[in-house]
Write an enzyme that holds these catalytic residues in place. Sequence first.
Site, short mmCIF file in Angstrom:
data_model
loop_
_atom_site.label_atom_id
_atom_site.label_comp_id
_atom_site.label_asym_id
_atom_site.label_seq_id
_atom_site.Cartn_x
_atom_site.Cartn_y
_atom_site.Cartn_z
N LYS A 106 0.83 -1.21 0.00
CA LYS A 106 0.00 0.00 0.00
C LYS A 106 0.86 1.26 0.00
CE LYS A 106 -3.88 -2.31 2.27
NZ LYS A 106 -3.29 -3.64 2.18
N GLU A 147 -1.53 6.46 8.28
CA GLU A 147 -2.18 7.44 7.43
C GLU A 147 -3.28 8.13 8.23
OE1 GLU A 147 -3.75 5.33 4.09
OE2 GLU A 147 -5.45 4.52 5.19
N HIS A 153 -12.77 -2.79 10.26
CA HIS A 153 -12.27 -2.42 8.94
C HIS A 153 -12.55 -3.50 7.90
CE1 HIS A 153 -10.38 0.78 11.18
NE2 HIS A 153 -9.74 -0.11 11.91
N GLU A 206 -9.83 1.48 -4.50
CA GLU A 206 -10.59 1.90 -3.33
C GLU A 206 -10.24 3.33 -2.91
OE1 GLU A 206 -10.52 -0.91 -0.17
OE2 GLU A 206 -11.23 -2.54 -1.44
N GLU A 210 -6.06 2.32 -2.01
CA GLU A 210 -5.26 1.21 -2.52
C GLU A 210 -5.93 0.64 -3.74
OE1 GLU A 210 -5.64 -2.46 -0.08
OE2 GLU A 210 -6.98 -1.25 1.15
N ASN A 245 -6.76 -3.14 -5.12
CA ASN A 245 -6.75 -4.59 -4.87
C ASN A 245 -6.69 -5.29 -6.21
OD1 ASN A 245 -6.97 -4.87 -1.97
ND2 ASN A 245 -8.97 -3.90 -2.18
N ARG A 284 -7.33 -8.01 -7.55
CA ARG A 284 -8.11 -9.25 -7.52
C ARG A 284 -9.59 -8.90 -7.62
NH1 ARG A 284 -10.14 -9.24 -2.20
NH2 ARG A 284 -8.89 -8.03 -0.73
#
Length: 615
Positions: free
Chosen positions: A116, A185, A220, A260, A272, A274, A276
């Site tokens: 990330k 972050e 999360h 995202e 980030e 992903n 997939r």
Amino acid sequence: MISTLLVANRGEIACRIFRTCADLGIRTVAIHSDADEGALHTRVADTAVRLPGAAPAETYLRGDLIVKAALAAGADAVHPGYGFLSENADFARAVRDAGLIWIGPPPEAIEAMASKTRAKELMGLAPLDAQDVTPADLPVLVKAAAGGGGRGMRVVRDLAALPAALDEARAEAASAFGDGEVFVEPYLENGRHVEVQVLADTHGTVWTLGTRDCSLQRRHQKVIEEAPAPGLPPALTEQLYALAERATRAVSYEGAGTVEFLVADGRAHFLEMNTRLQVEHPVTEAVFGVDLVAEQIRVAEGHALTAEQPAPRGHAVEARLYAEDPARGWAPQTGTLHRFAVPDGVRLDTGCADGDTIGVHYDPMLAKVIAYAPTRTEAVRRLAGALERTALHGPVTNRDLLIRSLRHPEFTEARMDTGFYDRHLAALTEPAPDPYAPLAAALADAHGRSRFGGWRNLPSGPQVKRYEMAGEEHEAAYRHTRTGLAADGVRVVHTGPHLVVLEVDGVRRKFEIARYGDRVHVNATALTALPRFPDPSAEHAPGSLLAPMPGTVVRVAEGLAEGAEVKAGQPLIWLEAMKMEHRITAPADGTLTALPAAVGRQVEMGTLLAVVETD
């Protein structure tokens, strides 16, 4: 053309991919640990291969064993599912090096977005340095650089708590992903989690298949998702599409992926990419009328996407059904899933069936239930109604929480954000059992029986049965009469072992009853039949800390020993269950008088871990 495909994952993930393979005429290969030998995904696949020599929790992470299994089963392609191996570049290379087709992006694209921190740099962003965090930066989020699924993440609101949060996140990330790197972050309290589904081929075409809102999260991890994300201004939506396409093209991506964002104050903050397919992909499929797994396979076979992507229609909402207790810190639950039946009219993606055992080794998600309708209001109502009518007999689940969440004004009016459960969890988990459930259970149990062999022409006291319901004890009283069973305050219309009908204030109500040992399910209410004479040996000393779930003791607080003074809320023991760490804390100020917990010890739910005597 692909003829035989192995899915390098388990459960719902594998079952969902196998369904598309069956539609396409592709033979399927499942893999399994010893714990999963009889799991649903092994039963629906054409072939199943046991992965030997690995602990159950590690089996599906053994890329070397999975490649061997694919070759042994005659597969010519491997789909990684949407677990950890789907974002493992080394595994992708191993699949390709073995001469197999990899259903996923190039290893180089996976590597570019796997960290990330590196992904943020690629997008021109940079995380905070943990050493430079000041009180003005709070709250912040400590986050694992690798992996996902909410593991290795901690929210920090007090600067003094940052070092411990970093240590805990590193330990959990290392355990889950084999990589303990974490970063910091800013944590936006009232942001919305919005993502864009992308699909890219090997010919330069990129589809941005709409937005999804995934703001309702616990630990999360997403709980309820929908497409499209409601209420976004058109300009912001176009910005999200542009950023998603930029990230996709920056790494020469191929296949399905998700970009995202956190949306706050009308701005999009990149989180980030992903690399997939996401768990929540069915809502996009419903709205765009596509099968994303089929498209993944087509891309891997070299086919081109059409220049014009499909157009969206309607709205879809998905709820993740977990075997967990939201009122007890989201504690995972285990046991036999006796019955699981979802009504028609919604889509069900699951890896479970009646009679399956929910164990301790894997994620506690039972299924995803997805509703589609022309409008958001209709889709939300349909999903809540389907969950309410679902027969679910077995471990405690989050079903009631999902229904209440879907019907909460903040959600129905699309005013939700990632702090939804922080604000509303207590109210959403307030027990609301059916007050007539114990009586219905008692009448069903008494059906066909009679006191002293038959009705007697003598007055006698009522029969009384005791049940535990929502953590409290309840009594149900009834009588045998000349005309059958009777109870005060209601009219007993019908009794049977599986159905009781009561008339309450002139309204007839039906109660469906199922019994499994001492556990009784009355419609959606679960009860436990209590013995007439409780066993005094089952009592625990005051201050006893019991394991809230089956698991493994992975840590004990440094220097903790019998006789130590502890403070209320002080972390004492860390228990790992279903790939998550759970802290056991001191209930009050006091003295630790017993500590049977030890690192590495396997414990069952209710096992005594420690005793804290208050002063």
